[in-house]
Design a protein around this motif. Sequence first.
Motif, PDB file in Angstrom:
ATOM      1  N   LEU A  10       0.831  -1.202   0.000  1.00 17.73           N
ATOM      2  CA  LEU A  10       0.000   0.000   0.000  1.00 17.73           C
ATOM      3  C   LEU A  10       0.865   1.252   0.000  1.00 17.73           C
ATOM      4  N   ARG A  11       1.922   1.245   0.800  1.00 19.36           N
ATOM      5  CA  ARG A  11       2.824   2.404   0.841  1.00 19.36           C
ATOM      6  C   ARG A  11       3.520   2.596  -0.503  1.00 19.36           C
ATOM      7  N   THR A  12       3.907   1.500  -1.136  1.00 21.87           N
ATOM      8  CA  THR A  12       4.574   1.588  -2.434  1.00 21.87           C
ATOM      9  C   THR A  12       3.660   2.231  -3.461  1.00 21.87           C
ATOM     10  N   ALA A  13       2.350   2.015  -3.307  1.00 21.75           N
ATOM     11  CA  ALA A  13       1.376   2.608  -4.231  1.00 21.75           C
ATOM     12  C   ALA A  13       1.047   4.051  -3.862  1.00 21.75           C
ATOM     13  N   GLY A  14       1.672   4.564  -2.780  1.00 21.45           N
ATOM     14  CA  GLY A  14       1.481   5.960  -2.414  1.00 21.45           C
ATOM     15  C   GLY A  14       0.466   6.199  -1.323  1.00 21.45           C
ATOM     16  N   ILE A  15      -0.082   5.130  -0.735  1.00 23.32           N
ATOM     17  CA  ILE A  15      -1.063   5.261   0.336  1.00 23.32           C
ATOM     18  C   ILE A  15      -0.341   5.310   1.670  1.00 23.32           C
ATOM     19  N   GLU A  16      -0.777   6.197   2.552  1.00 26.41           N
ATOM     20  CA  GLU A  16      -0.121   6.358   3.844  1.00 26.41           C
ATOM     21  C   GLU A  16      -0.610   5.274   4.806  1.00 26.41           C
ATOM     22  N   ALA A  17      -0.048   4.083   4.672  1.00 24.83           N
ATOM     23  CA  ALA A  17      -0.425   2.963   5.524  1.00 24.83           C
ATOM     24  C   ALA A  17       0.298   3.043   6.861  1.00 24.83           C
ATOM     25  N   ILE A  18      -0.438   2.780   7.947  1.00 23.43           N
ATOM     26  CA  ILE A  18       0.106   2.832   9.300  1.00 23.43           C
ATOM     27  C   ILE A  18       0.033   1.439   9.893  1.00 23.43           C
ATOM     28  N   LEU A  19       1.160   0.946  10.418  1.00 23.82           N
ATOM     29  CA  LEU A  19       1.229  -0.396  10.974  1.00 23.82           C
ATOM     30  C   LEU A  19       1.946  -0.331  12.316  1.00 23.82           C
ATOM     31  N   ASP A  20       1.393  -1.024  13.326  1.00 21.87           N
ATOM     32  CA  ASP A  20       1.977  -0.908  14.665  1.00 21.87           C
ATOM     33  C   ASP A  20       3.440  -1.349  14.717  1.00 21.87           C
ATOM     34  N   ARG A  21       3.811  -2.287  13.882  1.00 23.49           N
ATOM     35  CA  ARG A  21       5.193  -2.787  13.911  1.00 23.49           C
ATOM     36  C   ARG A  21       6.206  -1.708  13.567  1.00 23.49           C
ATOM     37  N   TRP A  22       5.747  -0.639  12.908  1.00 22.09           N
ATOM     38  CA  TRP A  22       6.657   0.452  12.543  1.00 22.09           C
ATOM     39  C   TRP A  22       6.741   1.522  13.615  1.00 22.09           C
TER      40      TRP A  22
END
Length: 303
Positions: free
Chosen positions: A174-186
Motif C-alpha cells: 500500500l505504501r509503495t502505491a502511495g497510500i499512507e499505511a500505518i502499521l503498529d510494527r513500525w
Amino acid sequence: MTIVLHLEVDVQDQAKILVVEDDDTTARLICDWLKSEGYQTSVAYDGEPGLRMAEQELPDLVLLNVVMPEMDGFAVCQRLKSNVKTKGIPIIFESGMRDADRIAHGYDLGAEHYITKPFHPIVLLAQIRQTLRGRGYRNISPTPDSSKIPKVFVSYKWEDDTHNNWVMKLAVDLRTAGIEAILDRWDVRLGDSFTDYMTSKINEADVVLFIMTTASVAAVEAKDQTGGGVKFEMQLASSRKRAGEDLRIIPIYKEGNKTAAHVRDHRYADFRADAEYEHTLQLLIYDLLGMGPIAPPLSKSQK
C-alpha cells in the motif's frame, strides 16, 4: 536541456517530461494529468523510440514503464545512464510489478522513484515535483494536495510469523502505491501503551483495514480478555463515534468465514485466495484512492 545536479535552473517554461509507456490509454491518461499541471509532454511507446527521443529532446525527466514488448524499462534506464548526453536525466519507474527485488533493482540502476500501478495522480505529481526540485528547478507545478491521500490504519491480531509477515507485505504494498499505511510494527516502542496507540492511530485514520481471521474475530467477540490483549471492537466503536461516520472500516478477509459483528455492514476485500492477491490488491488501492469500488456488500452467507 542538460540537467546538472545542484545547479539552480531558472526556466521560463515548465519542465518537459518524456513518458515511455507501451499502453496507449495509460500514456494518454498520464499526459493529461501532466498537462493539467502545466508540464510539457512527449510520448514513446517502447524502449528504443524512448531512447532516441530522450537523446534528441533531452527532457527534464523520464517517466518509464518497466514492462514493455521490445525493450523493458530496466534496459532503457541502463542505456540512458551509460550515455553521457542523457545520464543526468532523472528517471521515475512506473510498473504493476511490486516485488521487492524488482523495486530494489530499479533504484540500483539509478532511478529517483519507483511507483506501482494503480497510482493516484497526486502521488505521481508529488514524486515528479520532488524530483525536479531536487535537481534545481524552481519553476515547477504547484504542490499537489496531499490531504487527498488517505491515512490507512491496518488493524490485525498478532498470530504466527507467516500471518504477521503477510500483513507487513500488505502494508508495504500500500505504501509503495502511495497510500499512507500505518502499521503498529513500525511505530510501537517497548513500554508504549498499546491501547493508547490504537486509539490515537484510529482517530487519525481515514480508513481502518480490519484483517479478519478466525483468531482475530474470536478476539473481537471474546467476552473477556482471553481473546487478545486489546478489545478491537471497543477501540473501533469508540473511535468511530469520536471521528464520525467519515471513518471507513474495510474488512480484509485473510482466512476463515466468520465476520466480526461490528463490520457486517461494510464493504470488504477478499484476500483468501493467494493466487488472486495482486488483482485484489489493485481493486483495494483503487477503492482507497476513490477510483472505484472493491466489492459488493457482504453476502448473507458471510454474515
